[in-house]
Design an enzyme around this catalytic site. Structure first.
Site, PDB file in Angstrom:
ATOM      1  N   ASP A  97       0.860  -1.182   0.000  1.00  0.00           N
ATOM      2  CA  ASP A  97       0.000   0.000   0.000  1.00  0.00           C
ATOM      3  C   ASP A  97       0.893   1.228   0.000  1.00  0.00           C
ATOM      4  O   ASP A  97       1.888   1.292   0.718  1.00  0.00           O
ATOM      5  CB  ASP A  97      -0.911   0.006   1.228  1.00  0.00           C
ATOM      6  CG  ASP A  97      -2.000   1.074   1.118  1.00  0.00           C
ATOM      7  OD1 ASP A  97      -3.180   0.702   1.033  1.00  0.00           O
ATOM      8  OD2 ASP A  97      -1.659   2.280   1.099  1.00  0.00           O
ATOM      9  N   ASP A 131       4.625   1.937  -4.415  1.00  0.00           N
ATOM     10  CA  ASP A 131       3.677   2.071  -5.506  1.00  0.00           C
ATOM     11  C   ASP A 131       3.398   0.687  -6.087  1.00  0.00           C
ATOM     12  O   ASP A 131       4.320  -0.055  -6.429  1.00  0.00           O
ATOM     13  CB  ASP A 131       4.272   2.974  -6.580  1.00  0.00           C
ATOM     14  CG  ASP A 131       3.292   3.216  -7.710  1.00  0.00           C
ATOM     15  OD1 ASP A 131       2.583   4.231  -7.652  1.00  0.00           O
ATOM     16  OD2 ASP A 131       3.225   2.386  -8.637  1.00  0.00           O
ATOM     17  N   ASP A 169      -7.187  -4.390  -4.391  1.00  0.00           N
ATOM     18  CA  ASP A 169      -8.218  -3.595  -3.723  1.00  0.00           C
ATOM     19  C   ASP A 169      -7.806  -2.133  -3.795  1.00  0.00           C
ATOM     20  O   ASP A 169      -7.459  -1.521  -2.800  1.00  0.00           O
ATOM     21  CB  ASP A 169      -8.356  -4.081  -2.270  1.00  0.00           C
ATOM     22  CG  ASP A 169      -9.574  -3.473  -1.591  1.00  0.00           C
ATOM     23  OD1 ASP A 169     -10.415  -2.879  -2.298  1.00  0.00           O
ATOM     24  OD2 ASP A 169      -9.680  -3.590  -0.360  1.00  0.00           O
TER      25      ASP A 169
END
Ligand code: FAD
Lengths: 498, 546
Positions: free
Chosen positions: A308, A342, A360
Site C-alpha cells: 500500500d 507504488d 483492492d
C-alpha cells in the site's frame, strides 16, 4: 478634522481593494483558472463601484450618517465575505451567483464611499484641491493594499482572516467618524451600539477562522469527524455516525463498518476459498487491513505481502484502537509483511509467485489510477500468479458504470486470463462488482468456512448471474496508451451523480 | 472500494473540487497571489548547448599539428542518429573496422538528453511516430531494440506498451482552459469546422494517394515518395500559399497548421514548402496491433533512449570530444584531422572512405575540396534556431479542463508549450516533474534570431520562459526547483519552398570521391527516420566505394 477624513479615504480605499483582491484570489482558488476569475471579479467589482457612485446622488440628506452606515455595512459584508464563500462553496449549487452578488454588493457600497466623503469635505477645501487630495489618498491606499495583500496578508493571515481584519478596520473608521461628527449624526448612540456589536462579531470570526475552515469540511460529512489527516498522498477522514464508522479518502467513502464485512467477504472468500492449500497471498492496496482480516482466517496461509502506497494509512490501521478492533489486528500479524510502495512499480520488479492476489485499489477515477487497470498491469499480475492461483479485482459498480466494469473484464481477457465477473449488493455502496481472473477455468467453491456473515454457497452462486441491466457490453481494452477505462468511468459516474 | 456511494454524504462535485484543491495546493500551483513578488530568482540554472564551443575548438585545433596517425577502414563524422545508424549498419555487415568521431562529450546530437533526481529529460528530439510501410529500417531497428516486441496474426507489430506514449497525449490551452487534443475545438464556428473537414479530408486523400510511378505521394523516407509532378509541384509554393489557394482562412486552422510547421520544421507557414507541410500530415501511415495509427513512442529522455541503446554495442569504436577539423587527401586515402578537446591534441585518421554525418553546413568548413571549390548551393542550406528549457517543478502542472498530458500546447502561444518528461512514469503518485519547453525562434530571419539568441543571457531567458508559463500556470515560479536552457543555433534544416526537390539538395547528395553524405539535412526534413535512412544509405555507399 479634514485630514482625519483624508486619512480615512486612505484606509477605506485600502479596505476596498483588499476585498476585491480577496474575492479574486478566492474565486481562482476555488474555481481554478485565475486569469478568468480575476478579470471577471475586477470587472464586476468596478462596475458595481460605478453603480454605487451613481447612486450616491440620491442621498441628499444626512450624508455623514449614511457614510457611517455604509462603512459599517462594508465592514460586515466585506469582512465576512471570505468565510461565507468558503462555507457556501461546500453546500451551495449557486456558488457563482452568490459570489458575484456578494462582490456586487461590496462594490456598490465601496463605490458610495468616496463620493460621500467628498461631499462631507466639499466645504473644507477648494474643489480642485479636494479632487486632487481625495484621489491621491485613494490611489495611495490602492497601492498600499496591492503590496500588502500578496506580501503580508495572504502568506501570514490567509484569506479568511484578512477579510475579517479589514472588516474590523472599516467598522473602526465608522466609529471614528461617529466621534468626529457626533453632533451632526442622528441616532449616534444606536449607531455606536451596532458598530460595537459588529466589532465583536468580526473579532470572533477573526479568532475562529481556523475552525471555520474545518467546519466547512465537516459540513460535507454526516456524523462526527473523529480523525482527519492530510498525508503526503491523500486526505484521510474517519467519521463516526451513530454506531457506524466510515473512512473517507479524498472525500470518497472507503468503507462503512456497518456493512464492510459484506464487501470484504465477497472480495476474499470466493477466490481464496477455491484454492486447495493457499500459502502465499499478495494484497495490492487494502491498507485498512480488512481484506487481510478475511485472508488470515485461512490456516494454510503462511505469508501475506501487503503493498500500500501510504504509510500513514497502514500505521493508522495498525495502531488506532477502534480500527484495530475492526480489522482484528490483522496488520500486526507476524505472517504479514507491509510494503509501502507504488503498486505498479512494485509488481513490475516482483519475481515471486502468489497463490492468491487481491487488488483492492481505488476506482479508476483519474489517469494515474487508470494505469492500475491496464493490460500492462494485468500482464504483471499474470506473471506473479501461480499456475492454479486466483486474482480478484474490485471493479467499481457494474450498475452505475457498466461499461467500466466490463472493460476491466475485457482487459483481463485480452492478456489471456480466464475471467469470472460477479457482483454483490452493499447497502452503503449499492451494486458492487468484482472480477476473478485465473489461468485455468474457475469453479466457484460449493463450501465455505463456517462463521461467515454473508458468503454462503447460495449467495456465491447468485453473485455470478448478471441481470440484463448490468449485463455484458462490448468495450475496448484499457491500455496505458488509451486509458479508455477512465473515460468510461468518468462518463458513467458523472451521469449517475447528476 | 472507493467510488461515491449512492447514498453519498458527500457530493462528487465537492470531491472533485477537493481533490483538485489538494492537488493544486500540493503543487503550489494554485495562486492566491496575483502579484509575483519581485526579487531574486529562487532557482538555479544555466545555459547549456555546444554550438558556441565549436568555433572555438576549430580555431584552437587548427593551430595544432597532428601528433599521431591512426588507420581505419571508414571514418564516420558525427554521432547523431545518422552517424550511429551508419555505424550500426557497418557493424551489422561485417565491416567492423570503422571509427565514429563525435564533437560532443556524448553521442546523440539533436537527440541529446539529460537527467536529474526527478526524471530524465530530452534536450531535443523526444519521440518517433510508429513507422509505416516504407520506413523499413526504422521497423527493423525497433524490433532489434525491443520497441516492437513481436507481430500479431495479422502481421501488425505489437509495441512495448511502456514505450507507447501513454494517454492522455495532448492538450491545448485555449480560452482560459485546457481541451483534449491540439486541434482547437473550443469556441470555433461552423465555418471553421467546415474548413477542418476539408483540410483533413484532403490530407487523408494525400495519405492514400499514389503517383503515376506507383509510389506513395508522400513517404517516409521522403526519397521513396512519388516523383509525380502532381505532388512535387507543392514544393514550389509555401504552405501559407497552399492554404490560401484552397480558400482556407479559418483562424484556428491556420494557427494549427502553423503550429505543426513550427513543431516539425522550426519555421512558419510562410517559410515551409507546401510539400513539406503536407508531408507532416500525409506521410505517416504506421499501424500497430496495440495502438492507434497516430501513436508515437517516447521515453522520459526522449530519443536519447534510442541513442543509448544504439551506441551501447559500438562503444569501443566511438570517440567523443573529437572535433573533425579537416578532411583532406593522403595519397589515395582520406586523411581526417581530429582535435581531442580533452587532451588538446590532433590526430590524423587515415581511412579509405568517410561517412559525413555532421550537419551539412559544417562540411563547407571541414572538407578541403569544398573549401577549395565552394559549392554555389551553400547558401541554400538554411537552419532554424531553437531554444529548449528543462524546468524541474514541485507538483504537477494541472489547470482547469483536461488533465496534464504528454504534450501541452498553448493556443497562439509564443512557444510550442511543454512536454511532461515524467509522463511515461507508471507510479500513481508524482510530486515533482520536469517540463521540457520547446521554442523555435520564429518568425525572424534565422541568422538574426540565432545571433540574438546566442547573445541573450540566462536571466532573460529564464524570465521570458517563466512569464510565459505563468500565464497558463499562475504561481508556477514558486514551484520551480531548477531551470536550464539549451540554445540550438543550427537546430534543424529548413524545408523552405524549392529546397526538398530542388538542385541544391541533389547536388549535395553526390559523394565527393569517397566521402559520402549522411545526416538528416540531406533529406531537407529533420526527423529520426530521415537521419537513420541517410546514415544507412551512406554507410552502404561507403562500403561499395572501397
Ligand atoms: C529541438 C529539437 C527537437 C526535435 N524533436 C524531434 C522529435 O521529436 N522527433 C524526431 O524524429 N526528430 C526531432 N528532431 C529532429 C532531429 O534533428 C532528428 O530526429 C535527428 O536526431 C537528427 O540526427 P542527425 O544525425 O541527422 O543530426 P544531428 O543530431 O545534428 O547529428 C550531427 C552530429 O554531428 C556532430 N558534429 C558536428 N560537427 C562535427 C565535427 N566537426 N566533428 C565531429 N562531430 C561533429 C554533432 O555534434 C552531432 O552530434 C528534433 C530536433 C531538434 C533540434
Amino acid at each position: 478634522m479634514a485630514y482625519a477624513l483624508l486619512l480615512s479615504v486612505f484606509i477605506i480605499s485600502t479596505c476596498g481593494l483588499v476585498y476585491e483582491l480577496t474575492a479574486g484570489a478566492l474565486a481562482s482558488y476555488l474555481l481554478g483558472d485565475s486569469v478568468t476569475q480575476f478579470s471577471i471579479i475586477i470587472g464586476v467589482y468596478l462596475s458595481a463601484m460605478g453603480l454605487g457612485s451613481w447612486l450616491s446622488r440620491h442621498i441628499v440628506r444626512n450624508v455623514i450618517t449614511v457614510f457611517i452606515e455604509v462603512e459599517m455595512l462594508i465592514g460586515l459584508v466585506g469582512g465576512c465575505s471570505s468565510a461565507l464563500l468558503f462555507t457556501l462553496f461546500e453546500v451551495s449549487a449557486y456558488f457563482r451567483s452568490i459570489l458575484y452578488l456578494l462582490i456586487s454588493v461590496t462594490g456598490v457600497l465601496v463605490g458610495l464611499e468616496i463620493p460621500l466623503i467628498m461631499r462631507v469635505l466639499k466645504n473644507r477645501f477648494e474643489f480642485k484641491d479636494l479632487v486632487s487630495k481625495v484621489f491621491t489618498f485613494d490611489y495611495i491606499g490602492a497601492l498600499f493594499a496591492s503590496l500588502l495583500f500578496p506580501l503580508i496578508l495572504v502568506p501570514y493571515l490567509g484569506l479568511i482572516r484578512s477579510s475579517f481584519m479589514f472588516g474590523i478596520i472599516n467598522v473602526l473608521v465608522a466609529l471614528w467618524a461617529l466621534r468626529l461628527f457626533k453632533d451632526e449624526v442622528r441616532w449616534a448612540k444606536g449607531l455606536a451600539g451596532t458598530a460595537f456589536f459588529l466589532l465583536a462579531l468580526l473579532a470572533t470570526g477573526f479568532v475562529w477562522s481556523g475552525s471555520i475552515l474545518q467546519f466547512t469540511e465537516t459540513l460535507g460529512y454526516k456524523g462526527d469527524i473523529i480523525y482527519a489527516k492530510t498525508t503526503h498522498y491523500q486526505r484521510m477522514v474517519l467519521v463516526r455516525d451513530a454506531d457506524s464508522l466510515q473512512l473517507f479518502l479524498n472525500g470518497n467513502l472507503q468503507f462503512n463498518s456497518r456493512d464492510e464485512y459484506r464487501y470484504h467477504e465477497a472480495l476474499v472468500h470466493p477466490g481464496l476459498g477455491s484454492i486447495k492449500e493457499p500459502k502465499d497471498v499478495l494484497v495490492l492496496g487494502g491498507g485498512d487491513g480488512l481484506a487481510l482480516r478475511e485472508i488470515l482466517k485461512y490456516g494454510t496461509v503462511r505469508s501475506v505481502t501487503l503493498v500500500d502506497l501510504d504509510p500513514a494509512m497502514t500505521n493508522l490501521f495498525r495502531t488506532h484502537e477502534t480500527l484495530v478492533a475492526l480489522n482484528k489486528g490483522s496488520l500486526n500479524s507476524p505472517k504479514v509483511k507491509i510494503i509501502n510502495a507504488d503498486g505498479f512499480v512494485w509488481i513490475r520488479e516482483n519475481r515471486r509467485l502468489f497463490d492468491f492476489i487481491v487488488v483492492d485499489l481505488p476506482d479508476p477515477s483519474s489517469f494515474s489510477l487508470g494505469k492500475l487497470y491496464t493490460s500492462t498491469f494485468y500482464r504483471f499480475l499474470d506473471r506473479a500468479l501461480a499456475e492454479d492461483g486466483v486474482i480478484v479485482i474490485q471493479s467499481t459498480s457494474p450498475f452505475v458504470a457498466r461499461k467500466a466494469f466490463w472493460c476491466v473484464v475485457n482487459t483481463l481477457r485480452s492478456v489471456g486470463l480466464e475471467t469470472t465477473p460477479y457482483h454483490v449488493y452493499l447497502p452503503s455502496f449499492g451494486e458492487w462488482g468484482y472480477v476473478i481472473a485465473t489461468k485455468r477455468p474457475f469453479v466457484m467453491p460449493d463450501r465455505f468456512m463456517p462463521g461467515l456473515r454473508f458468503i454462503t454457497p447460495e449467495t456465491a452462486k447468485a453473485m455470478t448471474g448478471f441481470p440484463p441491466d448490468m449485463g455484458e457490453v462490448a468495450t475496448e481494452v484499457n491500455r496505458l496508451n488509451n486509458q479508455v477505462l477512465v473515460r468510461y468511468f468518468e462518463e458513467e459516474w458523472a451521469r449517475y451523480v447528476r | 472500494m472507493s467510488a461515491d456511494p449512492p447514498d453519498r454524504s458527500i457530493t462528487r462535485r465537492s470531491f472533485l473540487k477537493k481533490t483538485a484543491l489538494a492537488a493544486g495546493a500540493a503543487a503550489g500551483l494554485i495562486s492566491c497571489n496575483p502579484v509575483v513578488p519581485a526579487g531574486r530568482r529562487k532557482f538555479p540554472g544555466r545555459i547549456m548547448g555546444a554550438d558556441w564551443k565549436t568555433g572555438h575548438m576549430l580555431l584552437e585545433g587548427r593551430k595544432t599539428a597532428p601528433s599521431a596517425t591512426v588507420k581505419t577502414g571508414i571514418v564516420i563524422v558525427g554521432g547523431g542518429i545518422a552517424g550511429l545508424s551508419a555505424a550500426r549498419e557497418l557493424a551489422k555487415n561485417g565491416c567492423g573496422d570503422f571509427l565514429l568521431l563525435e564533437l560532443g562529450g556524448t553521442v546523440g546530437g539533436n537527440a541529446a538528453s539529460g537527467a536529474n533526481a526527478v526524471s530524465a529529460y530530452p534536450w531535443g528530439a523526444h519521440y518517433v511516430p510508429i513507422p509505416g510501410e516504407e520506413a523499413v529500417f526504422t521497423r527493423e531497428l525497433f524490433r532489434e531494440l525491443g520497441i516492437i516486441e513481436g507481430y500479431d496474426s495479422k502481421g501488425l507489430p505489437i509495441y512495448n506498451e511502456f514505450y507507447l506514449c501513454a494517454d492522455p497525449m495532448e492538450r491545448l490551452f485555449i480560452h482560459g482552459r485546457w481541451q483534449e487534443g491540439l486541434v482547437p475545438n473550443i469556441g470555433i464556428s461552423g465555418r471553421d469546422k467546415q474548413q477542418y473537414a476539408e483540410f483533413f479530408g484532403m490530407m487523408e486523400g494525400f495519405r492514400r494517394a499514389r503517383g503515376a510511378d506507383g509510389r506513395r505521394a508522400f513517404a517516409i523516407p521522403l526519397e521513396l515518395s512519388s516523383a509525380d509532378e502532381r505532388f512535387r509541384r507543392f514544393d514550389r509554393m509555401s504552405m501559407r500559399r497552399f492554404m490560401s489557394v484552397n480558400g482556407w482562412d479559418s483562424e484556428p486552422l491556420l494557427w494549427y497548421t502553423d503550429y505543426c510547421c513550427r513543431d516539425d520544421y522550426g519555421s512558419t507557414l510562410d517559410d515551409v514548402s507546401a510539400w513539406a507541410g503536407i508531408h507532416y500530415f500525409a506521410a505517416r501511415d504506421g499501424r500497430a496491433s496495440n495502438a492507434e495509427p497516430q501513436a508515437v513512442v517516447t521515453w522520459p529522455e526522449g530519443n536519447g533512449w534510442i541513442v543509448r541503446r544504439m551506441a551501447e554495442p559500438l562503444h569501443d569504436r566511438i570517440r567523443c570530444s573529437s572535433c573533425v577539423l579537416n578532411i583532406g587527401r593522403s595519397g589515395s586515402d582520406i586523411a581526417t584531422d581530429v582535435f581531442d578537446s580533452r587532451t588538446k591534441t590532433v590526430t590524423r585518421v587515415v581511412s579509405q572512405a568517410v561517412v559525413y554525418a555532421a550537419p551539412r553546413f559544417t562540411a563547407m568548413k571541414t572538407i578541403q575540396d569544398l573549401r577549395d571549390r565552394p559549392s554555389p548551393y551553400v547558401k541554400d542550406f538554411g537552419y532554424a534556431p531553437w531554444v529548449i528549457a528543462n524546468i524541474t517543478v514541485r507538483g504537477i502542472p494541472a489547470g482547469k479542463g483536461a488533465a496534464l498530458s504528454w504534450d501541452n500546447v498553448v493556443y497562439k502561444g509564443e512557444s510550442l508549450g511543454y512536454v511532461d518528461a515524467g509522463h511515461q512514469d507508471i507510479s500513481y503518485y508524482r510530486d515533482k516533474t520536469v517540463m521540457t519547453y520547446y521554442k523555435p525562434l520564429v518568425p525572424g530571419d534565422p541568422a538574426a534570431e540565432r545571433k540574438r539568441a546566442l547573445g541573450t543571457g540566462y536571466d532573460i531567458w529564464a524570465e521570458m520562459i517563466v512569464r510565459e508559463l505563468s500565464a497558463i500556470h499562475p504561481g508556477i515560479e514558486q514551484a520551480i526547483e531548477e531551470l536550464n536552457v539549451w540554445i540550438w543555433g543550427h537546430a534543424m534544416i529548413r524545408p523552405v519552398p524549392g529546397f526538398i526537390w530542388g538542385e541544391a539538395r541533389q547536388a549535395a547528395l553526390k559523394p565527393l570521391g569517397r566521402i559520402h553524405f549522411a545526416h538528416s539535412d540531406m533529406s531537407g526534413i529533420s526527423i529520426f527516420e530521415e537521419a537513420q535512412y541517410r546514415g544507412i544509405m551512406a554507410a552502404r555507399a561507403a562500403v561499395n566505394s572501397v
